[in-house]
Design a protein around this motif. Structure first.
Motif, PDB file in Angstrom:
ATOM      1  N   ARG A  44       0.676  -1.210  -0.064  1.00 33.89           N
ATOM      2  CA  ARG A  44       0.102   0.101   0.109  1.00 33.89           C
ATOM      3  C   ARG A  44       0.724   1.313   0.019  1.00 33.89           C
ATOM      4  N   ALA A  45       0.809   2.014   1.188  1.00 29.15           N
ATOM      5  CA  ALA A  45       1.286   3.397   1.027  1.00 29.15           C
ATOM      6  C   ALA A  45       2.792   3.260   0.953  1.00 29.15           C
ATOM      7  N   GLY A  46       3.351   4.479   0.663  1.00 33.44           N
ATOM      8  CA  GLY A  46       4.860   4.517   0.576  1.00 33.44           C
ATOM      9  C   GLY A  46       5.433   6.040   1.155  1.00 33.44           C
ATOM     10  N   ILE A  47       4.377   7.047   1.470  1.00 32.00           N
ATOM     11  CA  ILE A  47       5.097   8.161   1.723  1.00 32.00           C
ATOM     12  C   ILE A  47       4.648   8.528   3.140  1.00 32.00           C
ATOM     13  N   LEU A  48       5.317   8.939   4.148  1.00 33.78           N
ATOM     14  CA  LEU A  48       4.964   9.268   5.494  1.00 33.78           C
ATOM     15  C   LEU A  48       5.158  10.661   5.760  1.00 33.78           C
ATOM     16  N   GLY A 294      -2.812  12.154  -3.377  1.00 34.82           N
ATOM     17  CA  GLY A 294      -2.044  13.166  -2.341  1.00 34.82           C
ATOM     18  C   GLY A 294      -1.321  12.215  -1.163  1.00 34.82           C
ATOM     19  N   ALA A 295      -1.132  11.080  -1.322  1.00 36.45           N
ATOM     20  CA  ALA A 295      -0.403  10.163  -0.214  1.00 36.45           C
ATOM     21  C   ALA A 295      -0.868  10.518   1.106  1.00 36.45           C
ATOM     22  N   LYS A 296      -2.192  10.464   1.188  1.00 33.54           N
ATOM     23  CA  LYS A 296      -2.856  11.072   2.546  1.00 33.54           C
ATOM     24  C   LYS A 296      -3.332   9.694   3.413  1.00 33.54           C
ATOM     25  N   GLY A 297      -3.618   8.606   2.615  1.00 32.28           N
ATOM     26  CA  GLY A 297      -4.505   7.688   3.308  1.00 32.28           C
ATOM     27  C   GLY A 297      -3.775   7.155   4.740  1.00 32.28           C
ATOM     28  N   LEU A 298      -2.648   6.961   4.500  1.00 33.92           N
ATOM     29  CA  LEU A 298      -1.986   6.330   6.103  1.00 33.92           C
ATOM     30  C   LEU A 298      -1.364   7.425   6.849  1.00 33.92           C
ATOM     31  N   ASN A 299      -1.379   8.774   6.253  1.00 39.95           N
ATOM     32  CA  ASN A 299      -1.266   9.874   7.140  1.00 39.95           C
ATOM     33  C   ASN A 299      -2.580  10.518   7.697  1.00 39.95           C
ATOM     34  N   THR A 300      -3.521  10.265   7.207  1.00 42.71           N
ATOM     35  CA  THR A 300      -4.854  10.494   8.045  1.00 42.71           C
ATOM     36  C   THR A 300      -5.210   9.597   9.024  1.00 42.71           C
ATOM     37  N   GLU A 339      -9.011  15.157   2.637  1.00 46.07           N
ATOM     38  CA  GLU A 339      -9.764  14.774   1.511  1.00 46.07           C
ATOM     39  C   GLU A 339      -9.724  15.958   0.252  1.00 46.07           C
ATOM     40  N   ARG A 340      -9.763  17.127   0.709  1.00 39.94           N
ATOM     41  CA  ARG A 340      -9.918  18.328  -0.325  1.00 39.94           C
ATOM     42  C   ARG A 340      -8.655  18.295  -1.277  1.00 39.94           C
ATOM     43  N   PHE A 341      -7.333  17.960  -0.589  1.00 39.60           N
ATOM     44  CA  PHE A 341      -6.050  17.994  -1.402  1.00 39.60           C
ATOM     45  C   PHE A 341      -6.074  16.638  -2.234  1.00 39.60           C
ATOM     46  N   SER A 342      -6.537  15.491  -1.822  1.00 40.20           N
ATOM     47  CA  SER A 342      -6.538  14.356  -2.371  1.00 40.20           C
ATOM     48  C   SER A 342      -7.458  14.538  -3.724  1.00 40.20           C
ATOM     49  N   TRP A 343      -8.690  14.897  -3.515  1.00 44.76           N
ATOM     50  CA  TRP A 343      -9.547  15.195  -4.531  1.00 44.76           C
ATOM     51  C   TRP A 343      -8.851  16.089  -5.483  1.00 44.76           C
ATOM     52  N   SER A 344      -8.526  17.264  -5.113  1.00 49.94           N
ATOM     53  CA  SER A 344      -8.095  18.315  -5.886  1.00 49.94           C
ATOM     54  C   SER A 344      -6.796  17.723  -6.850  1.00 49.94           C
ATOM     55  N   THR A 345      -5.845  17.101  -6.228  1.00 54.86           N
ATOM     56  CA  THR A 345      -4.733  16.552  -6.949  1.00 54.86           C
ATOM     57  C   THR A 345      -5.233  15.403  -8.128  1.00 54.86           C
ATOM     58  N   PHE A 380       0.270  23.603  -2.261  1.00 48.42           N
ATOM     59  CA  PHE A 380       0.817  22.219  -2.649  1.00 48.42           C
ATOM     60  C   PHE A 380       1.668  21.582  -1.561  1.00 48.42           C
ATOM     61  N   ALA A 381       2.882  22.197  -1.355  1.00 56.04           N
ATOM     62  CA  ALA A 381       3.782  21.801  -0.344  1.00 56.04           C
ATOM     63  C   ALA A 381       3.249  21.728   0.960  1.00 56.04           C
ATOM     64  N   GLN A 382       2.577  22.559   1.345  1.00 56.69           N
ATOM     65  CA  GLN A 382       1.947  22.602   2.855  1.00 56.69           C
ATOM     66  C   GLN A 382       1.265  21.169   2.941  1.00 56.69           C
ATOM     67  N   ASN A 383       0.278  21.203   2.037  1.00 54.43           N
ATOM     68  CA  ASN A 383      -0.653  20.093   2.028  1.00 54.43           C
ATOM     69  C   ASN A 383       0.153  18.676   1.955  1.00 54.43           C
ATOM     70  N   TYR A 384       0.950  18.665   1.183  1.00 53.54           N
ATOM     71  CA  TYR A 384       1.661  17.321   0.667  1.00 53.54           C
ATOM     72  C   TYR A 384       2.512  16.806   2.052  1.00 53.54           C
ATOM     73  N   VAL A 385       3.344  17.792   2.481  1.00 52.74           N
ATOM     74  CA  VAL A 385       4.124  17.489   3.677  1.00 52.74           C
ATOM     75  C   VAL A 385       3.325  17.099   4.951  1.00 52.74           C
ATOM     76  N   GLY A 386       2.014  17.682   5.030  1.00 54.63           N
ATOM     77  CA  GLY A 386       1.177  17.522   6.106  1.00 54.63           C
ATOM     78  C   GLY A 386       0.797  18.512   6.862  1.00 54.63           C
TER      79      GLY A 386
END
Ligand code: FAS
Ligand code: PHB
Length: 389
Positions: A44-48, A294-300, A339-345, A380-386
């Protein structure tokens, strides 16, 4: 059997919560439907996000991650043959870590087993009783025998197809969902990554992602039809299609090899509200799903665990219920932003069947604005790094 917190699900959410609570002397039992090998076999995920990394450190399970992970200060976004980088470090002072969910889960299992953590595998018929009373309990069967666990609280960490969310009455829970008209075909190969950073590629033929796990283990994805199955794609067909979607400079140096894992994941956005019902708390995929763009699944899942863990510690150490009473509100506030960031990307980088020429022009203008505007890249960067917990 009696415990303080019964945890349903032995994926990253359930194991991380169990490990964190154990460190505070709070007793848990984890019920896992499958075997440990089955859980570890899921790619599954790869980005933390750094928030996840901090939680792993707080849980005392970060040694191997600190040795083996890659720190990524940015990512590449491409459109056809043009590309640009978004520099997380320059824009936010932060970064992300590349370390597979499989390894996170393995480290958590190792830690739980080293501390004689109570994990029951192959549990069937897990049923939550009395979640809306002060005496909740969970029943389950293993090897044909029925068991009961009386507890103070129940953490539903059992993923999208688990029982926890279904326990909350439809008169109480509200669900929000968006299904996407495509999936991701993912391949794992024992080949060196094509680039030192990830490449999120938008192309006329659809989305592609070049990712990695280590210096000789690469993870690639291409957008595919929902009617596809992995068997429809030979390795050669996958590599050919991937090369057609990424810039030529990367396609030319892509090292291909046999797939050691090949799977298709459907994409959906999904949120359940509330994430608490009485003494039952939903965490991670049990409560919400994002498209993986947006690599958010595991991170949320990690931020849910952060809020619930601190709320439970506040209760057990100070008899203060404020943290658990505000769990759902605090978790959902961060989840909706993810959710917004993942939908948007996902909208930014994928091809949708209904797009006409104007729609394609709008998508290209969005990508060009992201390429040319520092403030857009900062968002973008603020959302991606968390975003902050
Ligand atoms: P999980 O689903 O990981 O774990 C739930 C656990 O509960 C499982 O082990 C399951 O066996 C168990 N369980 C279920 N029902 C039960 C029951 N009744 N009784 C007992 N146990 C039960 N995220 C990313 O960031 N990037 C990605 O690329 C990415 N790719 C994904 C691909 C797929 C196919 C899927 C399904 C998800 C992907 N995700 C990705 C999201 C994923 O990483 C999740 O966010 C993450 O697994 C969440 O962890 P958990 O909440 O622990 O849920
Ligand atoms: C992965 O490496 O599996 C991965 C990385 C970034 C994403 C999704 C998946 O956005």
């Amino acid at each position: 059997m009696r415990t303080q917190v019964a945890i349903i699900g032995g994926g990253p959410s359930g194991l991380l919560l169990s490990q964190l609570l154990h460190q505070k002397g709070i007793d848990t039992v984890v019920l896992e439907r499958k075997t440990k090998d089955y859980v570890l076999g899921r790619i599954r995920a790869g980005i933390l996000e750094t928030g996840f990394v901090d939680l792993m450190r707080e849980a005392g399970v970060s040694d191997r991650m600190d040795k083996e992970c890659f720190v990524h200060d940015g990512t590449v976004i491409s459109f056809g043959d043009t590309e640009f980088s978004i520099n997380f470090k320059d824009l936010t002072g932060s970064h992300v870590v590349v370390y597979g969910q499989t390894e996170v889960t393995r480290d958590l299992y190792d830690a739980r087993e080293a501390m004689d953590g109570k994990i029951v595998f192959n549990t069937d018929n897990v049923t939550i009783h009395g979640a809306d009373t002060d005496t909740p309990f969970v029943t389950y069967t293993t090897d044909g025998a029925e068991h009961r666990i009386d507890c103070d609280y129940i953490a539903g960490c059992d993923g999208f197809h688990g029982v926890s969310r279904q326990t909350i009455p439809l008169t109480v829970r509200r669900e929000y969902e968006k299904l996407y008209p495509f999936g991701w075909l993912g391949v794992l190969s024992e080949t060196p990554p094509v680039h030192e950073e990830l490449i999120y590629a938008c192309s006329d033929r659809g989305f592609a992602l070049c990712s990695m796990r280590n210096e000789n283990l690469s993870r690639y994805y291409i957008q595919c039809s929902l009617s596809d199955s992995p068997e429809d794609w030979t390795d050669a067909a996958f590599w050919t299609e991937l090369k057609r979607r990424i810039p030529a400079k990367y396609a030319e140096k892509l090292v291909t090899g046999p797939s050691i894992e090949k799977s298709i994941a459907p994409l959906r956005s999904f949120v359940t509200e509330p994430m608490r019902w009485g003494r039952l708390f939903l965490c991670g995929d049990a409560a919400h799903i994002v498209p993986p763009t947006g690599a958010k699944g595991l991170n949320t899942a990690a931020s849910d665990i952060h809020y619930l863990y601190n709320g439970l510690v506040q209760f057990y150490e100070e008899a203060d219920r404020e943290g658990i009473d505000r769990y759902s509100e605090k978790a959902l506030a961060r989840i909706w932003k993810a959710e917004r960031f993942s939908w948007s990307t996902t909208n930014l980088l994928h091809r949708f069947p209904y797009q006409n020429e104007f729609d394609l022009k709008m998508q290209r203008a969005d990508i060009d604005f992201l390429r040319d505007n520092r403030e857009a890249q900062s968002v973008f960067a603020q959302n991606y790094v968390g975003l902050p917990y």
